[in-house]
Design a protein around this motif. Structure first.
Motif, PDB file in Angstrom:
ATOM      1  N   PRO A   1       0.812  -1.225   0.000  1.00  0.00           N
ATOM      2  CA  PRO A   1       0.000   0.000   0.000  1.00  0.00           C
ATOM      3  C   PRO A   1       0.842   1.269   0.000  1.00  0.00           C
ATOM      4  N   VAL A   2       2.012   1.230   0.601  1.00  0.00           N
ATOM      5  CA  VAL A   2       2.900   2.389   0.632  1.00  0.00           C
ATOM      6  C   VAL A   2       3.415   2.697  -0.772  1.00  0.00           C
ATOM      7  N   LEU A   3       3.756   1.651  -1.497  1.00  0.00           N
ATOM      8  CA  LEU A   3       4.326   1.828  -2.828  1.00  0.00           C
ATOM      9  C   LEU A   3       3.261   2.149  -3.873  1.00  0.00           C
ATOM     10  N   GLU A   4       2.037   1.625  -3.687  1.00  0.00           N
ATOM     11  CA  GLU A   4       1.024   1.710  -4.736  1.00  0.00           C
ATOM     12  C   GLU A   4      -0.050   2.765  -4.491  1.00  0.00           C
TER      13      GLU A   4
ATOM     14  N   TRP B   1      20.240   0.227   6.820  1.00  0.00           N
ATOM     15  CA  TRP B   1      18.959  -0.428   6.511  1.00  0.00           C
ATOM     16  C   TRP B   1      17.835   0.594   6.397  1.00  0.00           C
ATOM     17  N   VAL B   2      17.813   1.587   7.277  1.00  0.00           N
ATOM     18  CA  VAL B   2      16.779   2.624   7.222  1.00  0.00           C
ATOM     19  C   VAL B   2      16.871   3.365   5.898  1.00  0.00           C
ATOM     20  N   GLN B   3      18.077   3.762   5.500  1.00  0.00           N
ATOM     21  CA  GLN B   3      18.241   4.500   4.255  1.00  0.00           C
ATOM     22  C   GLN B   3      17.854   3.646   3.051  1.00  0.00           C
ATOM     23  N   GLU B   4      18.164   2.349   3.077  1.00  0.00           N
ATOM     24  CA  GLU B   4      17.798   1.473   1.968  1.00  0.00           C
ATOM     25  C   GLU B   4      16.285   1.311   1.878  1.00  0.00           C
ATOM     26  N   THR B   5      15.621   1.153   3.015  1.00  0.00           N
ATOM     27  CA  THR B   5      14.170   0.955   3.018  1.00  0.00           C
ATOM     28  C   THR B   5      13.447   2.210   2.556  1.00  0.00           C
ATOM     29  N   LEU B   6      13.836   3.352   3.101  1.00  0.00           N
ATOM     30  CA  LEU B   6      13.224   4.617   2.663  1.00  0.00           C
ATOM     31  C   LEU B   6      13.561   4.904   1.208  1.00  0.00           C
ATOM     32  N   GLY B   7      14.758   4.542   0.803  1.00  0.00           N
ATOM     33  CA  GLY B   7      15.143   4.728  -0.595  1.00  0.00           C
ATOM     34  C   GLY B   7      14.280   3.899  -1.530  1.00  0.00           C
ATOM     35  N   LEU B   8      13.931   2.677  -1.121  1.00  0.00           N
ATOM     36  CA  LEU B   8      13.046   1.829  -1.920  1.00  0.00           C
ATOM     37  C   LEU B   8      11.676   2.477  -2.081  1.00  0.00           C
ATOM     38  N   VAL B   9      11.123   3.007  -0.981  1.00  0.00           N
ATOM     39  CA  VAL B   9       9.805   3.647  -1.018  1.00  0.00           C
ATOM     40  C   VAL B   9       9.835   4.867  -1.931  1.00  0.00           C
ATOM     41  N   VAL B  10      10.803   5.741  -1.708  1.00  0.00           N
ATOM     42  CA  VAL B  10      10.876   6.990  -2.468  1.00  0.00           C
ATOM     43  C   VAL B  10      11.154   6.708  -3.947  1.00  0.00           C
ATOM     44  N   ASN B  11      12.089   5.810  -4.217  1.00  0.00           N
ATOM     45  CA  ASN B  11      12.469   5.555  -5.606  1.00  0.00           C
ATOM     46  C   ASN B  11      11.341   4.878  -6.384  1.00  0.00           C
ATOM     47  N   THR B  12      10.615   3.957  -5.733  1.00  0.00           N
ATOM     48  CA  THR B  12       9.503   3.283  -6.402  1.00  0.00           C
ATOM     49  C   THR B  12       8.409   4.272  -6.756  1.00  0.00           C
TER      50      THR B  12
ATOM     51  N   LYS C   1       5.679   7.873 -10.687  1.00  0.00           N
ATOM     52  CA  LYS C   1       5.088   9.212 -10.692  1.00  0.00           C
ATOM     53  C   LYS C   1       3.833   9.276  -9.810  1.00  0.00           C
ATOM     54  N   ARG C   2       3.934   8.689  -8.617  1.00  0.00           N
ATOM     55  CA  ARG C   2       2.826   8.737  -7.668  1.00  0.00           C
ATOM     56  C   ARG C   2       3.071   9.859  -6.665  1.00  0.00           C
ATOM     57  N   ALA C   3       2.014  10.582  -6.330  1.00  0.00           N
ATOM     58  CA  ALA C   3       2.137  11.772  -5.482  1.00  0.00           C
ATOM     59  C   ALA C   3       2.470  11.389  -4.045  1.00  0.00           C
ATOM     60  N   THR C   4       3.459  12.063  -3.484  1.00  0.00           N
ATOM     61  CA  THR C   4       3.893  11.806  -2.113  1.00  0.00           C
ATOM     62  C   THR C   4       3.927  13.116  -1.341  1.00  0.00           C
ATOM     63  N   ILE C   5       3.342  13.087  -0.148  1.00  0.00           N
ATOM     64  CA  ILE C   5       3.353  14.236   0.758  1.00  0.00           C
ATOM     65  C   ILE C   5       4.238  13.872   1.946  1.00  0.00           C
ATOM     66  N   VAL C   6       5.280  14.646   2.179  1.00  0.00           N
ATOM     67  CA  VAL C   6       6.248  14.344   3.240  1.00  0.00           C
ATOM     68  C   VAL C   6       6.240  15.481   4.253  1.00  0.00           C
ATOM     69  N   THR C   7       6.339  15.133   5.540  1.00  0.00           N
ATOM     70  CA  THR C   7       6.579  16.147   6.568  1.00  0.00           C
ATOM     71  C   THR C   7       7.857  15.781   7.309  1.00  0.00           C
TER      72      THR C   7
ATOM     73  N   THR D   1      18.434   9.586  -2.017  1.00  0.00           N
ATOM     74  CA  THR D   1      17.016   9.763  -1.680  1.00  0.00           C
ATOM     75  C   THR D   1      16.675  11.245  -1.579  1.00  0.00           C
ATOM     76  N   ARG D   2      17.568  12.042  -1.000  1.00  0.00           N
ATOM     77  CA  ARG D   2      17.336  13.493  -0.953  1.00  0.00           C
ATOM     78  C   ARG D   2      17.184  14.057  -2.358  1.00  0.00           C
ATOM     79  N   SER D   3      18.029  13.607  -3.280  1.00  0.00           N
ATOM     80  CA  SER D   3      17.959  14.082  -4.656  1.00  0.00           C
ATOM     81  C   SER D   3      16.620  13.713  -5.294  1.00  0.00           C
ATOM     82  N   ARG D   4      16.135  12.499  -5.033  1.00  0.00           N
ATOM     83  CA  ARG D   4      14.829  12.077  -5.550  1.00  0.00           C
ATOM     84  C   ARG D   4      13.725  12.965  -4.980  1.00  0.00           C
ATOM     85  N   LEU D   5      13.796  13.246  -3.696  1.00  0.00           N
ATOM     86  CA  LEU D   5      12.763  14.080  -3.060  1.00  0.00           C
ATOM     87  C   LEU D   5      12.767  15.490  -3.627  1.00  0.00           C
ATOM     88  N   LEU D   6      13.941  16.019  -3.917  1.00  0.00           N
ATOM     89  CA  LEU D   6      14.024  17.353  -4.513  1.00  0.00           C
ATOM     90  C   LEU D   6      13.306  17.400  -5.856  1.00  0.00           C
TER      91      LEU D   6
END
Length: 281
Positions: A141-144, A161-172, A177-183, A206-211
Protein backbone atom coordinates in the motif's frame (compact mmCIF):
# COMPACT_ATOMS: atom_id res chain seq x y z
CA UNK A 1 -33.26 2.63 5.46
CA UNK A 2 -32.72 2.15 1.69
CA UNK A 3 -31.70 5.13 -0.43
CA UNK A 4 -34.76 6.81 -1.91
CA UNK A 5 -32.96 7.37 -5.21
CA UNK A 6 -31.40 3.97 -5.91
CA UNK A 7 -32.81 1.60 -3.28
CA UNK A 8 -29.21 0.81 -2.30
CA UNK A 9 -28.33 -0.43 -5.79
CA UNK A 10 -25.69 2.28 -6.18
CA UNK A 11 -27.21 3.43 -9.49
CA UNK A 12 -29.93 5.98 -10.18
CA UNK A 13 -31.87 6.95 -13.30
CA UNK A 14 -31.34 10.41 -14.70
CA UNK A 15 -33.17 11.95 -17.65
CA UNK A 16 -31.25 14.42 -19.80
CA UNK A 17 -32.58 15.96 -23.04
CA UNK A 18 -35.36 13.39 -23.09
CA UNK A 19 -32.89 10.49 -22.84
CA UNK A 20 -32.72 8.34 -19.73
CA UNK A 21 -29.29 7.61 -18.32
CA UNK A 22 -28.09 5.48 -15.43
CA UNK A 23 -25.44 7.09 -13.25
CA UNK A 24 -23.79 6.41 -9.96
CA UNK A 25 -25.91 7.48 -7.01
CA UNK A 26 -24.57 10.00 -4.53
CA UNK A 27 -25.01 7.49 -1.71
CA UNK A 28 -22.56 5.15 -3.44
CA UNK A 29 -19.95 7.91 -3.63
CA UNK A 30 -20.47 8.81 0.02
CA UNK A 31 -20.08 5.17 1.03
CA UNK A 32 -16.94 4.83 -1.10
CA UNK A 33 -15.39 7.94 0.43
CA UNK A 34 -16.24 6.64 3.89
CA UNK A 35 -14.46 3.34 3.19
CA UNK A 36 -11.43 5.09 1.68
CA UNK A 37 -11.06 7.42 4.67
CA UNK A 38 -11.49 4.50 7.09
CA UNK A 39 -8.71 2.62 5.27
CA UNK A 40 -6.38 5.63 5.05
CA UNK A 41 -4.83 4.97 8.50
CA UNK A 42 -5.31 8.57 9.68
CA UNK A 43 -4.48 8.64 13.43
CA UNK A 44 -7.32 9.70 15.76
CA UNK A 45 -5.33 12.76 16.86
CA UNK A 46 -5.80 14.16 13.34
CA UNK A 47 -9.53 13.46 13.17
CA UNK A 48 -10.28 17.20 13.05
CA UNK A 49 -7.36 18.22 10.85
CA UNK A 50 -8.71 19.84 7.68
CA UNK A 51 -7.35 22.45 5.33
CA UNK A 52 -10.41 24.52 6.25
CA UNK A 53 -9.44 24.47 9.95
CA UNK A 54 -5.75 25.33 9.46
CA UNK A 55 -5.10 28.79 10.90
CA UNK A 56 -1.85 30.31 9.56
CA UNK A 57 -0.03 32.96 11.59
CA UNK A 58 2.98 33.60 9.36
CA UNK A 59 3.67 34.21 5.69
CA UNK A 60 5.29 30.79 5.32
CA UNK A 61 2.23 29.09 6.84
CA UNK A 62 -0.05 31.02 4.48
CA UNK A 63 2.12 29.97 1.55
CA UNK A 64 2.04 26.34 2.72
CA UNK A 65 -1.75 26.42 2.92
CA UNK A 66 -1.96 27.95 -0.57
CA UNK A 67 0.26 25.21 -1.99
CA UNK A 68 -1.77 22.50 -0.24
CA UNK A 69 -5.01 23.81 -1.73
CA UNK A 70 -3.43 24.13 -5.18
CA UNK A 71 -2.34 20.49 -5.00
CA UNK A 72 -5.88 19.36 -4.16
CA UNK A 73 -7.38 21.49 -6.95
CA UNK A 74 -4.97 20.08 -9.54
CA UNK A 75 -5.03 16.42 -8.48
CA UNK A 76 -4.63 13.97 -10.17
CA UNK A 77 -2.91 16.13 -12.81
CA UNK A 78 -0.01 17.00 -10.52
CA UNK A 79 3.64 16.84 -11.51
CA UNK A 80 5.01 16.88 -7.97
CA UNK A 81 4.06 16.11 -4.41
CA UNK A 82 4.76 18.31 -1.38
CA UNK A 83 7.46 18.25 1.28
CA UNK A 84 6.64 20.37 4.33
CA UNK A 85 9.71 20.96 6.51
CA UNK A 86 10.33 23.13 9.55
CA UNK A 87 10.27 23.05 13.36
CA UNK A 88 7.79 21.10 15.46
CA UNK A 89 4.30 22.39 16.09
CA UNK A 90 3.83 24.60 13.01
CA UNK A 91 1.08 22.46 11.45
CA UNK A 92 2.97 20.38 8.87
CA UNK A 93 1.10 17.16 9.66
CA UNK A 94 -2.20 19.07 9.86
CA UNK A 95 -1.65 20.29 6.29
CA UNK A 96 -0.63 16.86 5.03
CA UNK A 97 -3.69 15.16 6.53
CA UNK A 98 -5.91 17.93 5.19
CA UNK A 99 -4.58 17.29 1.68
CA UNK A 100 -5.11 13.55 2.06
CA UNK A 101 -8.72 13.96 3.19
CA UNK A 102 -9.59 16.38 0.39
CA UNK A 103 -8.18 14.23 -2.43
CA UNK A 104 -10.14 11.28 -1.05
CA UNK A 105 -13.39 13.25 -0.78
CA UNK A 106 -13.07 15.28 -3.98
CA UNK A 107 -11.31 12.78 -6.25
CA UNK A 108 -11.96 9.37 -4.72
CA UNK A 109 -8.21 8.77 -4.44
CA UNK A 110 -6.82 5.79 -2.58
CA UNK A 111 -4.50 7.39 -0.04
CA UNK A 112 -2.62 6.31 3.06
CA UNK A 113 -0.97 7.97 6.06
CA UNK A 114 2.16 6.38 7.54
CA UNK A 115 4.30 7.76 10.35
CA UNK A 116 7.84 6.94 9.23
CA UNK A 117 9.02 5.27 12.44
CA UNK A 118 5.87 3.13 12.64
CA UNK A 119 6.28 2.07 9.02
CA UNK A 120 9.89 1.03 9.56
CA UNK A 121 8.85 -0.88 12.69
CA UNK A 122 6.18 -2.75 10.70
CA UNK A 123 8.72 -3.69 8.05
CA UNK A 124 11.25 -4.78 10.65
CA UNK A 125 8.63 -6.92 12.40
CA UNK A 126 8.17 -8.99 9.24
CA UNK A 127 11.64 -10.43 9.84
CA UNK A 128 10.24 -12.15 12.92
CA UNK A 129 9.17 -15.68 11.98
CA UNK A 130 6.06 -15.42 14.16
CA UNK A 131 4.71 -12.60 11.96
CA UNK A 132 2.77 -13.87 8.95
CA UNK A 133 2.98 -10.69 6.85
CA UNK A 134 5.88 -10.39 4.43
CA UNK A 135 7.90 -7.25 3.86
CA UNK A 136 6.26 -6.64 0.48
CA UNK A 137 2.75 -7.11 1.92
CA UNK A 138 3.49 -4.31 4.37
CA UNK A 139 5.04 -2.09 1.71
CA UNK A 140 2.51 -2.70 -1.07
CA UNK A 141 0.00 0.00 0.00
CA UNK A 142 2.90 2.39 0.63
CA UNK A 143 4.33 1.83 -2.83
CA UNK A 144 1.02 1.71 -4.74
CA UNK A 145 -1.12 4.40 -3.03
CA UNK A 146 -2.26 7.17 -5.34
CA UNK A 147 -1.33 9.60 -2.56
CA UNK A 148 1.00 8.73 0.31
CA UNK A 149 1.59 10.86 3.40
CA UNK A 150 4.97 10.00 4.91
CA UNK A 151 4.92 11.80 8.24
CA UNK A 152 7.87 12.88 10.39
CA UNK A 153 10.64 11.77 8.07
CA UNK A 154 13.96 11.88 9.92
CA UNK A 155 12.58 11.17 13.41
CA UNK A 156 13.93 7.64 13.15
CA UNK A 157 17.56 6.82 13.94
CA UNK A 158 19.35 6.51 10.63
CA UNK A 159 21.23 3.40 9.55
CA UNK A 160 22.15 1.69 6.31
CA UNK A 161 18.96 -0.43 6.51
CA UNK A 162 16.78 2.62 7.22
CA UNK A 163 18.24 4.50 4.26
CA UNK A 164 17.80 1.47 1.97
CA UNK A 165 14.17 0.95 3.02
CA UNK A 166 13.22 4.62 2.66
CA UNK A 167 15.14 4.73 -0.60
CA UNK A 168 13.05 1.83 -1.92
CA UNK A 169 9.81 3.65 -1.02
CA UNK A 170 10.88 6.99 -2.47
CA UNK A 171 12.47 5.55 -5.61
CA UNK A 172 9.50 3.28 -6.40
CA UNK A 173 7.04 6.15 -6.08
CA UNK A 174 9.38 8.42 -8.04
CA UNK A 175 9.53 5.99 -10.96
CA UNK A 176 5.75 5.43 -10.92
CA UNK A 177 5.09 9.21 -10.69
CA UNK A 178 2.83 8.74 -7.67
CA UNK A 179 2.14 11.77 -5.48
CA UNK A 180 3.89 11.81 -2.11
CA UNK A 181 3.35 14.24 0.76
CA UNK A 182 6.25 14.34 3.24
CA UNK A 183 6.58 16.15 6.57
CA UNK A 184 9.86 16.55 8.41
CA UNK A 185 11.62 18.50 11.16
CA UNK A 186 14.89 18.22 9.26
CA UNK A 187 16.59 21.16 7.56
CA UNK A 188 18.57 21.18 4.35
CA UNK A 189 22.15 22.40 4.58
CA UNK A 190 24.51 20.78 2.08
CA UNK A 191 26.42 19.12 4.90
CA UNK A 192 26.51 15.32 5.02
CA UNK A 193 27.74 15.43 8.62
CA UNK A 194 24.86 17.43 10.08
CA UNK A 195 22.68 14.84 11.91
CA UNK A 196 19.58 17.03 11.50
CA UNK A 197 19.93 17.34 7.73
CA UNK A 198 18.13 15.45 4.97
CA UNK A 199 21.51 14.51 3.51
CA UNK A 200 22.60 12.77 6.73
CA UNK A 201 19.28 11.09 7.57
CA UNK A 202 18.08 9.74 4.22
CA UNK A 203 21.24 9.81 2.10
CA UNK A 204 22.31 11.78 -0.94
CA UNK A 205 20.37 9.71 -3.49
CA UNK A 206 17.02 9.76 -1.68
CA UNK A 207 17.34 13.49 -0.95
CA UNK A 208 17.96 14.08 -4.66
CA UNK A 209 14.83 12.08 -5.55
CA UNK A 210 12.76 14.08 -3.06
CA UNK A 211 14.02 17.35 -4.51
CA UNK A 212 12.81 16.26 -7.94
CA UNK A 213 9.48 14.67 -6.98
CA UNK A 214 8.22 17.20 -4.39
CA UNK A 215 7.79 20.95 -4.01
CA UNK A 216 9.78 21.77 -0.87
CA UNK A 217 7.79 24.10 1.38
CA UNK A 218 9.45 25.53 4.50
CA UNK A 219 6.94 26.20 7.29
CA UNK A 220 7.90 28.54 10.14
CA UNK A 221 5.79 29.89 12.99
CA UNK A 222 4.99 29.62 16.69
CA UNK A 223 4.57 26.17 18.19
CA UNK A 224 0.82 25.49 18.10
CA UNK A 225 1.10 23.02 20.97
CA UNK A 226 2.68 25.68 23.21
CA UNK A 227 -0.08 28.11 22.28
CA UNK A 228 -2.78 25.55 23.09
CA UNK A 229 -1.12 24.71 26.41
CA UNK A 230 -0.85 28.37 27.43
CA UNK A 231 -4.43 29.05 26.34
CA UNK A 232 -5.67 26.14 28.45
CA UNK A 233 -3.63 27.33 31.43
CA UNK A 234 -4.98 30.86 31.04
CA UNK A 235 -8.56 29.59 30.96
CA UNK A 236 -7.99 27.60 34.14
CA UNK A 237 -6.22 30.49 35.90
CA UNK A 238 -2.98 28.48 36.23
CA UNK A 239 -0.68 30.76 34.28
CA UNK A 240 2.33 32.04 36.27
CA UNK A 241 2.32 35.82 36.74
CA UNK A 242 3.92 37.92 34.03
CA UNK A 243 7.15 39.28 35.63
CA UNK A 244 6.69 42.58 33.81
CA UNK A 245 3.40 43.10 35.66
CA UNK A 246 4.74 42.42 39.17
CA UNK A 247 4.65 45.59 41.28
CA UNK A 248 7.33 46.50 43.78
CA UNK A 249 4.92 46.27 46.69
CA UNK A 250 4.28 42.60 45.82
CA UNK A 251 7.93 41.66 46.29
CA UNK A 252 9.19 40.34 49.66
CA UNK A 253 11.04 42.97 51.73
CA UNK A 254 14.80 43.08 51.30
CA UNK A 255 17.05 42.55 54.29
CA UNK A 256 18.25 45.89 55.62
CA UNK A 257 21.83 46.87 56.14
CA UNK A 258 21.59 46.35 59.96
CA UNK A 259 20.49 42.73 59.51
CA UNK A 260 23.35 42.09 57.08
CA UNK A 261 25.84 43.64 59.47
CA UNK A 262 24.55 41.53 62.39
CA UNK A 263 24.87 38.37 60.30
CA UNK A 264 28.43 39.33 59.37
CA UNK A 265 29.49 40.17 62.92
CA UNK A 266 27.66 37.38 64.74
CA UNK A 267 29.71 34.50 63.41
CA UNK A 268 30.38 32.78 66.74
CA UNK A 269 29.11 30.27 67.59
CA UNK A 270 27.45 29.88 64.11
CA UNK A 271 30.53 30.45 61.96
CA UNK A 272 30.31 28.77 58.52
CA UNK A 273 33.55 26.94 57.88
CA UNK A 274 33.68 26.38 54.07
CA UNK A 275 36.23 23.87 52.90
CA UNK A 276 36.62 25.58 49.57
CA UNK A 277 37.12 29.12 48.44
CA UNK A 278 34.51 31.78 47.95
CA UNK A 279 30.93 30.53 48.12
CA UNK A 280 32.20 27.10 49.01
CA UNK A 281 33.55 26.46 45.52
Amino acid sequence: MPCEHCQNSGWKRLERDGVEHVVRCDCWREALVGHLLADARIPPRFARSELSTYQPDTDSQRDALRRAKAFVDAFPAVEKGLLFFGPSGVGKSHLAVGVLKDVVRNRGARAYFFETRALLRMVRDTYNRSVEETEMEVLRPVLEAEVLVLDDLGAERTSEWVQETLGLVVNTRYNAKRATIVTSNLHDPLDTGDPNSFMFQVGVRTRSRLLEMCHWVEVQGPDIRDQERLSAAARSGQLPPDPTNIKKKDLPPRAGGMAVARLRDDRSPHELKWTGGKAGS
